[in-house]
Every structure is written in C-alpha cells, then in structure tokens.
Write an enzyme that holds these catalytic residues in place. Sequence first.
Site, PDB file in Angstrom:
ATOM      1  N   ARG A  82     -18.055  10.529   3.321  1.00 17.48           N
ATOM      2  CA  ARG A  82     -18.840   9.299   3.202  1.00 17.48           C
ATOM      3  C   ARG A  82     -19.849   9.414   2.063  1.00 17.48           C
ATOM      4  O   ARG A  82     -20.108   8.454   1.347  1.00 17.48           O
ATOM      5  CB  ARG A  82     -19.534   8.993   4.527  1.00 17.48           C
ATOM      6  CG  ARG A  82     -20.255   7.650   4.516  1.00 17.48           C
ATOM      7  CD  ARG A  82     -20.668   7.251   5.911  1.00 17.48           C
ATOM      8  NE  ARG A  82     -21.691   8.134   6.439  1.00 17.48           N
ATOM      9  CZ  ARG A  82     -22.059   8.165   7.728  1.00 17.48           C
ATOM     10  NH1 ARG A  82     -21.459   7.385   8.611  1.00 17.48           N
ATOM     11  NH2 ARG A  82     -22.997   8.983   8.136  1.00 17.48           N
ATOM     12  N   LYS A 184     -24.304   4.620   2.483  1.00 20.33           N
ATOM     13  CA  LYS A 184     -25.513   5.015   3.229  1.00 20.33           C
ATOM     14  C   LYS A 184     -26.632   5.249   2.215  1.00 20.33           C
ATOM     15  O   LYS A 184     -26.883   6.371   1.804  1.00 20.33           O
ATOM     16  CB  LYS A 184     -25.225   6.263   4.065  1.00 20.33           C
ATOM     17  CG  LYS A 184     -26.142   6.384   5.273  1.00 20.33           C
ATOM     18  CD  LYS A 184     -25.622   7.433   6.244  1.00 20.33           C
ATOM     19  CE  LYS A 184     -26.538   7.586   7.433  1.00 20.33           C
ATOM     20  NZ  LYS A 184     -26.386   6.499   8.420  1.00 20.33           N
ATOM     21  N   GLU A 220     -23.984  -5.182  12.413  1.00 22.70           N
ATOM     22  CA  GLU A 220     -24.641  -3.899  12.688  1.00 22.70           C
ATOM     23  C   GLU A 220     -25.774  -4.097  13.684  1.00 22.70           C
ATOM     24  O   GLU A 220     -26.360  -5.181  13.760  1.00 22.70           O
ATOM     25  CB  GLU A 220     -25.258  -3.333  11.399  1.00 22.70           C
ATOM     26  CG  GLU A 220     -24.261  -2.929  10.341  1.00 22.70           C
ATOM     27  CD  GLU A 220     -23.998  -1.431  10.311  1.00 22.70           C
ATOM     28  OE1 GLU A 220     -24.405  -0.704  11.236  1.00 22.70           O
ATOM     29  OE2 GLU A 220     -23.365  -1.001   9.337  1.00 22.70           O
TER      30      GLU A 220
HETATM   31  C1  LIG Z   1     -25.748   6.065   9.537  1.00 22.10           C
HETATM   32  C2  LIG Z   1     -25.520   4.670   9.963  1.00 22.10           C
HETATM   33  C3  LIG Z   1     -24.721   4.335  11.080  1.00 22.10           C
HETATM   34  C4  LIG Z   1     -24.136   5.363  12.012  1.00 22.10           C
HETATM   35  O1  LIG Z   1     -23.315   6.293  11.388  1.00 22.10           O
HETATM   36  P1  LIG Z   1     -23.014   7.681  12.099  1.00 22.10           P
HETATM   37  O2  LIG Z   1     -22.164   8.393  11.119  1.00 22.10           O
HETATM   38  O3  LIG Z   1     -22.317   7.379  13.357  1.00 22.10           O
HETATM   39  O4  LIG Z   1     -24.325   8.343  12.338  1.00 22.10           O
HETATM   40  C5  LIG Z   1     -24.500   2.989  11.351  1.00 22.10           C
HETATM   41  N1  LIG Z   1     -25.048   2.022  10.607  1.00 22.10           N
HETATM   42  C6  LIG Z   1     -25.827   2.298   9.539  1.00 22.10           C
HETATM   43  C7  LIG Z   1     -26.406   1.183   8.744  1.00 22.10           C
HETATM   44  C8  LIG Z   1     -26.086   3.627   9.188  1.00 22.10           C
HETATM   45  O5  LIG Z   1     -26.876   3.891   8.135  1.00 22.10           O
END
Ligand SMILES: *Cc1c(COP(=O)(O)O)cnc(C)c1O
Length: 339
Positions: A82, A184, A220
């Site tokens: 990712r 992210k 989300e």
């Molecule tokens: C990090 C994140 C998640 C969850 O991701 P994981 O890999 O399960 O921790 C979900 N939504 C957003 C906006 C994120 O930044």
Amino acid sequence: MSAADIDWKTLGFDYIKTDFRYIATYRNGSWGPGELTRDNQLHISEGSTAIHYGQQCFEGLKAYRCQDGSINLFRPDRNAARMHKSCARLLMPPVPTEMFIDACQQVVKANEAWIPPYGTGGAFYLRPFVIGVGDNIGVRTAPEFHFVVFGIPVGAYFKGGMTPHNFVISSYDRAAPQGTGAAKVGGNYAASLMPGAQAKAEGFADCIYLDPLTHRKIEEVGSANFFAITGDGKFVTPRSESVLPGVTRMSLMDLARERLNLEVVEGDVHIDQLDQFVEAGACGTAAVITPIGGIQYGEKLHVFHSLTEVGPVTRKLYEELTGIQTGDKPAPEGWIVKV
Ligand SMILES: *Cc1c(COP(=O)(O)O)cnc(C)c1O
C-alpha cells in the site's frame, strides 16, 4: 519514561518515546542504508515539500506478543504494498518491500521491552512514513526523502470489552472522486480534522463520509473502513476508487468468506437502504472492529443491531481476527511474519 513504568492495563493510544526508531534517506536516485537511532527529532529543511505541499504518506500496523513469548507482525507485506501505491500517487520513491519489513522487524526487536505482554489486549503500533525533504520552494517533488519507522505500545482499544458507537453522516468530503482517497496520505487526514471534531462535539464517535460524487453512498467511517451484515448473511463493504484499501477490511472479507461461510459483496452501500443490514461496523488496525450502534443521517438515527449490544457476526469476526494476530488461532498462509 521507561518500559518498566508502563501500566499495561490502562495504556491508551498516545505517543510515547520508545528507545529506537529507524531512518533511511533517499538521495541521488537511491535509498541509503537505514539505521536505528535514539533521536526522536527530525532535522529537516524549512523548504521541505512535506511541510508545504503535503508530500508525505504513512502506514500503521501492529506487532503482537504471543502466548509463547514470540512476536507476530500482521501482514506487513500488505502495508508495504500500500505504501508503494501511496508513494507513487504523490511522486515519491517507493520503499522496497524487503526494506519496509526489515525496518519494522528492527524497530520491534530494538524496542522489545515496550511490546505489551500477551493477554493484556495491547500491541506495539508501528508507524512507518515517507516525507519529502531538502531545500526547495517550488511546487515539485522533493530532492530527498526520509523513510522512518517508529513504534509505540498501545493498550486494548476497548477497555472492558467491545461496545457499539454512534456515528453521524458528514456533509464534508475527505477525498475527491479522482483524488487521493485511496492513498494513505496526511492531506486526507488534514481535511478530516474539522468534520471529525464537529462530530465528536455533537457526541458521536466520529463522522461517516459519503461518496464525494453523489453523496448517496457510504464510503468511510472517519479513518476506518465500513462493513455491514445483511439479514440474509452477506458481508457487504463499499467498493470505490476513493476508499482507502484497509488491510483489516481485506482480512475480514477473507475470514467472512472462508471461516464464517458468508457471501462477500464489494458494492454500493446506499444511505437510504440501511434497513437491509442487521449489523454494521468500522474496521482498521487501531480498533480492529468498532461496532456501529446507530448512524445519524439528518434528523434520523438509524439503529442496526442494538445501541448497547454487539451483534454475533461482528463478535465472531473480531474473535477470529484477533485470535490470528496473537497466534491463538491458525493463520491463513502468509498472514503472520515472525519477528
Ligand atoms: C488506515 C486507514 C484505514 C484502515 O486501514 P487498515 O490497513 O485496516 O488499518 C481505513 N481508512 C482510512 C482512511 C485509513 O487511513
């Protein structure tokens, strides 16, 4: 503070300066050798693109202490993959997967005293990040980059057990249709601070974002992914270009299919069709699963299973996933990397 001072039972989710962190620098077209340091301050140019233009991305994953004392990393290859995508979207050099996992391993080993004991519900939260640094002022990619991994011990997210929380639909967007929602990156979080604070001031756990194009579909839950269970036993989670592809979400989809025999559907979750769901939750590394009691949309509070009780499927998914993470349940191939 030293690791010996920690009360593992009351530990929350707060910054603690642990002993060592890892830092590597990208310069002249390649990553230099990373090293561990005790210094938790970064010394970067005032012209760094990370400061002015948000050129940065991050990850979050956990190391878990098992009953036999060994330590598990949960799917670090997924976080590395990712981070490649986040770096590519922001024109930053990707961190090779082996380097990413090695850095996480080194930080866990060097801070072993800080890893919460088995049975406390705590874990060691790792925060890798890449930032654009170096002397610069124009809007362009940085001349140099830092890749850093630090870690902090965190407590059980729900002291005294999982409890449902209420969320409110936001009228703001955290991401644009072809923007950076799937990466992210800090910019998405900067955009979510104000709506999140408003939701909390109104007594909700956080806000829920609808799809930025039509505002008709759930995307989300704050900084976590949404899932719901239908009355006829389907696990449903939104499919969208602007949803962050969570590792927890991906793992729950597999467990729902393989271990709970649920049909898994990645599709639209229309805000006016919530009646088909008997349970709902938010999922992410920090809390694993936060059961959703109700969702406030305009004047109406839509309640799923219950405002006070956790639904049976949500509970099963939670137990299955946390069991795998701490080594109590057999893990699917490749999910656990031993430190
Ligand atoms: C990090 C994140 C998640 C969850 O991701 P994981 O890999 O399960 O921790 C979900 N939504 C957003 C906006 C994120 O930044």
